[in-house]
Design a protein around this motif. Structure first.
Motif, mmCIF file in Angstrom:
data_model
loop_
_atom_site.group_PDB
_atom_site.id
_atom_site.type_symbol
_atom_site.label_atom_id
_atom_site.label_comp_id
_atom_site.label_asym_id
_atom_site.label_seq_id
_atom_site.Cartn_x
_atom_site.Cartn_y
_atom_site.Cartn_z
ATOM 1 N N MET A 168 18.557 -10.377 19.399
ATOM 2 C CA MET A 168 17.372 -9.747 18.593
ATOM 3 C C MET A 168 16.837 -8.676 19.284
ATOM 4 N N THR A 169 16.421 -7.561 18.477
ATOM 5 C CA THR A 169 15.953 -6.557 18.996
ATOM 6 C C THR A 169 14.423 -6.468 19.190
ATOM 7 N N VAL A 170 14.336 -6.164 20.542
ATOM 8 C CA VAL A 170 12.873 -6.122 21.111
ATOM 9 C C VAL A 170 12.311 -5.044 21.020
ATOM 10 N N ASN A 171 11.190 -5.032 20.398
ATOM 11 C CA ASN A 171 10.068 -3.732 20.382
ATOM 12 C C ASN A 171 9.293 -3.619 21.788
ATOM 13 N N PRO A 172 9.582 -2.734 22.441
ATOM 14 C CA PRO A 172 8.847 -2.564 23.953
ATOM 15 C C PRO A 172 7.292 -2.418 23.606
ATOM 16 N N LEU A 173 6.640 -2.071 22.304
ATOM 17 C CA LEU A 173 5.377 -2.016 22.225
ATOM 18 C C LEU A 173 4.761 -3.491 22.176
ATOM 19 N N THR A 174 5.627 -4.465 22.045
ATOM 20 C CA THR A 174 4.958 -5.786 21.784
ATOM 21 C C THR A 174 5.309 -6.705 22.834
ATOM 22 N N GLN A 175 5.725 -6.144 24.173
ATOM 23 C CA GLN A 175 6.029 -7.080 25.163
ATOM 24 C C GLN A 175 5.013 -7.395 25.997
ATOM 25 N N LEU A 176 3.843 -6.406 26.123
ATOM 26 C CA LEU A 176 2.772 -6.783 26.944
ATOM 27 C C LEU A 176 1.592 -7.199 26.279
ATOM 28 N N SER A 177 0.819 -8.310 26.649
ATOM 29 C CA SER A 177 -0.552 -8.644 26.210
ATOM 30 C C SER A 177 -1.506 -7.848 26.715
ATOM 31 N N LEU A 178 -2.757 -7.732 26.194
ATOM 32 C CA LEU A 178 -3.695 -6.852 26.474
ATOM 33 C C LEU A 178 -4.114 -7.121 28.065
ATOM 34 N N ALA A 179 -4.068 -8.703 28.352
ATOM 35 C CA ALA A 179 -4.543 -9.262 29.590
ATOM 36 C C ALA A 179 -3.587 -8.483 30.637
ATOM 37 N N GLU A 180 -2.233 -8.299 30.385
ATOM 38 C CA GLU A 180 -1.263 -7.870 31.216
ATOM 39 C C GLU A 180 -1.617 -6.396 31.435
ATOM 40 N N LEU A 181 -1.970 -5.419 30.468
ATOM 41 C CA LEU A 181 -2.192 -4.173 30.462
ATOM 42 C C LEU A 181 -3.414 -3.832 31.073
ATOM 43 N N ARG A 182 -4.349 -4.683 30.831
ATOM 44 C CA ARG A 182 -5.640 -4.442 31.861
ATOM 45 C C ARG A 182 -5.459 -4.656 33.132
ATOM 46 N N ARG A 183 -4.205 -5.160 33.662
ATOM 47 C CA ARG A 183 -4.076 -5.186 35.352
ATOM 48 C C ARG A 183 -3.459 -3.838 35.829
ATOM 49 N N ARG A 184 -3.368 -3.059 34.782
ATOM 50 C CA ARG A 184 -2.733 -1.760 35.413
ATOM 51 C C ARG A 184 -3.884 -0.808 36.207
ATOM 52 N N THR A 185 -3.416 0.033 36.797
ATOM 53 C CA THR A 185 -4.366 0.702 37.705
ATOM 54 C C THR A 185 -4.256 2.132 37.541
ATOM 55 N N SER A 186 -3.601 2.745 36.256
ATOM 56 C CA SER A 186 -3.649 4.140 36.029
ATOM 57 C C SER A 186 -4.843 4.458 35.356
ATOM 58 N N VAL A 187 -4.875 5.793 34.836
ATOM 59 C CA VAL A 187 -5.971 6.036 34.303
ATOM 60 C C VAL A 187 -6.357 5.866 32.873
ATOM 61 N N LYS A 188 -5.294 5.446 32.095
ATOM 62 C CA LYS A 188 -5.515 4.909 30.978
ATOM 63 C C LYS A 188 -6.467 3.795 30.957
ATOM 64 N N TRP A 189 -5.984 2.918 31.768
ATOM 65 C CA TRP A 189 -6.693 1.569 31.723
ATOM 66 C C TRP A 189 -7.723 1.496 32.918
#
Length: 404
Positions: free
Chosen positions: A1-22
């Motif tokens: 199965m081909t996995v789309n990298p854009l669908t692998q992380l939840s919003l909750a996971e993304l909000r744990r990032r510390t880069s400027v975007k988040w």
């Protein structure tokens, strides 16, 4: 199965990032502004970094592996079969590499031509290097206009001083991928007016179906040009600093004058990561491009449904959408001022932030032609993109209800 990298992380996971975007905005804001993608690290890149850290291989960068990997990638993807490893040099990142090249080709007070609207750091870095910016605005179709560019070249060279055309290939923020015939016209004009061309090709791997990337150095007449490339945007490696300057055959002497200490700027881990991306990250990139193409179509449908007055030109490359909001009847923001920094928010972007809690890049910071526009980064999960555009539509409706 081909996995789309854009669908692998939840919003909750993304909000744990510390880069400027988040971290730039509050937690209730959906950030679709700065050029960071909401993807996990490509496995080949992650493995290369883990291996290096495990060995304690965290010293200074060395060797030509990065350039060799880029050369192989360029041959496979773009048909650029003779990218010259011996005509490359390491630089800390694309913009710092551009500044070093500008210092070689121009002096204080000399002109640098840009096609506005364009990436805001083009203005900031050029100005901070004591060079003058001359704009050659894009045409109504968002493509380079030959007559406008010729007039800008004439102005840049009017007093006999040196001049550079800083080309954005593919173009940020419009997502236009320049055709070979357009680049041939640039090379012809540059040759006639004695303008040197420096091509920023950081988005080169991110060309979507329907378009084809042409490396500027493969165009006839570009022999004295230089290009700056990196894996940064395509594999989300902005925090792992490294880029390459590539010289045309008649620009080798210029390249050799870059101070040796500049090559100390790239991170050794950055070089390792970028090398792995170009060498082994092709399969991951292919899956990403499928996801971006899907989001490009989804964005058009969402805007038609929730904010039909916003004009959307499908980008041919990058993961950036340049949205014309002038028909919304919203204050367009500063007009005629010097382009600002990327965190300046005004006009429609301010409405979407204040009322919709969606962070976009404000168009006025991209120079002439940017007021009344916003730039949206669609390299995110489809559900986040859907929620963001839905909020934007509500913000417009609330604004009109209040104004009415």
């Amino acid at each position: 199965m081909t996995v789309n990298p854009l669908t692998q992380l939840s919003l909750a996971e993304l909000r744990r990032r510390t880069s400027v975007k988040w971290r730039q905005y509050a937690d209730d804001v959906l950030p679709l502004w700065v050029a960071e993608m909401d993807v996990p690290l490509a496995a080949p890149v992650a493995e290369a970094l883990h291996d290096a850290v495990g060995r304690g291989d965290t010293g200074y960068a060395c060797g030509t592996h990065y350039a060799e990997a880029l050369g192989d990638f360029a041959a496979r993807r773009w048909g650029w079969s003779d990218l010259p490893v011996d005509r490359t040099t390491l630089v800390p990142d694309v913009m710092l590499g551009i500044v070093e090249v500008l210092r070689l080709l121009t002096g204080p007070g000399d002109a640098v031509v840009v096609c506005a609207p364009v990436y805001p750091p083009f203005y900031a870095f050029v100005s901070h290097a004591d060079r003058r910016v001359i704009e050659a605005p894009l045409g109504a179709d968002q493509r380079m206009d030959t007559s406008t560019l010729e007039e800008a070249f004439r102005r840049a060279r009017a007093d006999g001083r040196r001049a550079v055309f800083l080309l954005c290939n593919p173009h940020n923020p419009t997502g236009v991928v320049h055709r070979r015939d357009e680049l041939e016209a640039v090379a012809d004009l540059a040759g006639r007016y004695g303008v040197r061309v420096v091509s920023d090709e950081i988005h080169a791997p991110l060309v979507l179906p329907g378009a084809r990337f042409t490396p500027y150095l493969t165009v006839a007449g570009a022999e004295d040009a230089l290009a700056v490339l990196s894996a940064s945007k395509a594999w989300n490696l902005a925090g792992l600093k490294s880029a390459l300057v590539v010289a045309g055959p008649q620009a080798v002497a210029d390249l050799r004058r870059i101070p040796e200490e500049v090559s100390h700027g790239p991170s050794h881990l950055g070089v390792i990561a970028h090398t792995a991306a170009f060498r082994d990250g092709g399969e991951w990139l292919d899956r990403l491009l499928v996801g971006l193409d899907h989001n490009r179509e989804l964005l058009g449908m969402l805007l038609a449904r929730h904010a039909p007055a916003i004009r959307y030109h499908r980008p041919e490359g990058t993961y950036l959408a340049w949205l014309d909001c002038t028909a919304l009847g919203i204050d367009s923001g500063p007009v005629g001022d010097e382009p600002g920094v990327v965190t300046d928010v005004a006009g429609p972007a301010k409405l979407f932030l204040d009322r919709g809690r969606v962070a976009l890049s404000s168009g006025h910071v991209f120079g002439t032609g940017g007021a009344g526009f916003v730039r949206l980064n669609f390299a995110t999960a489809p559900d986040i993109l859907t929620e963001a555009v839905t909020r934007m539509g509500r913000a417009v409706a609330e604004h009109h209800a209040t104004a009415g």
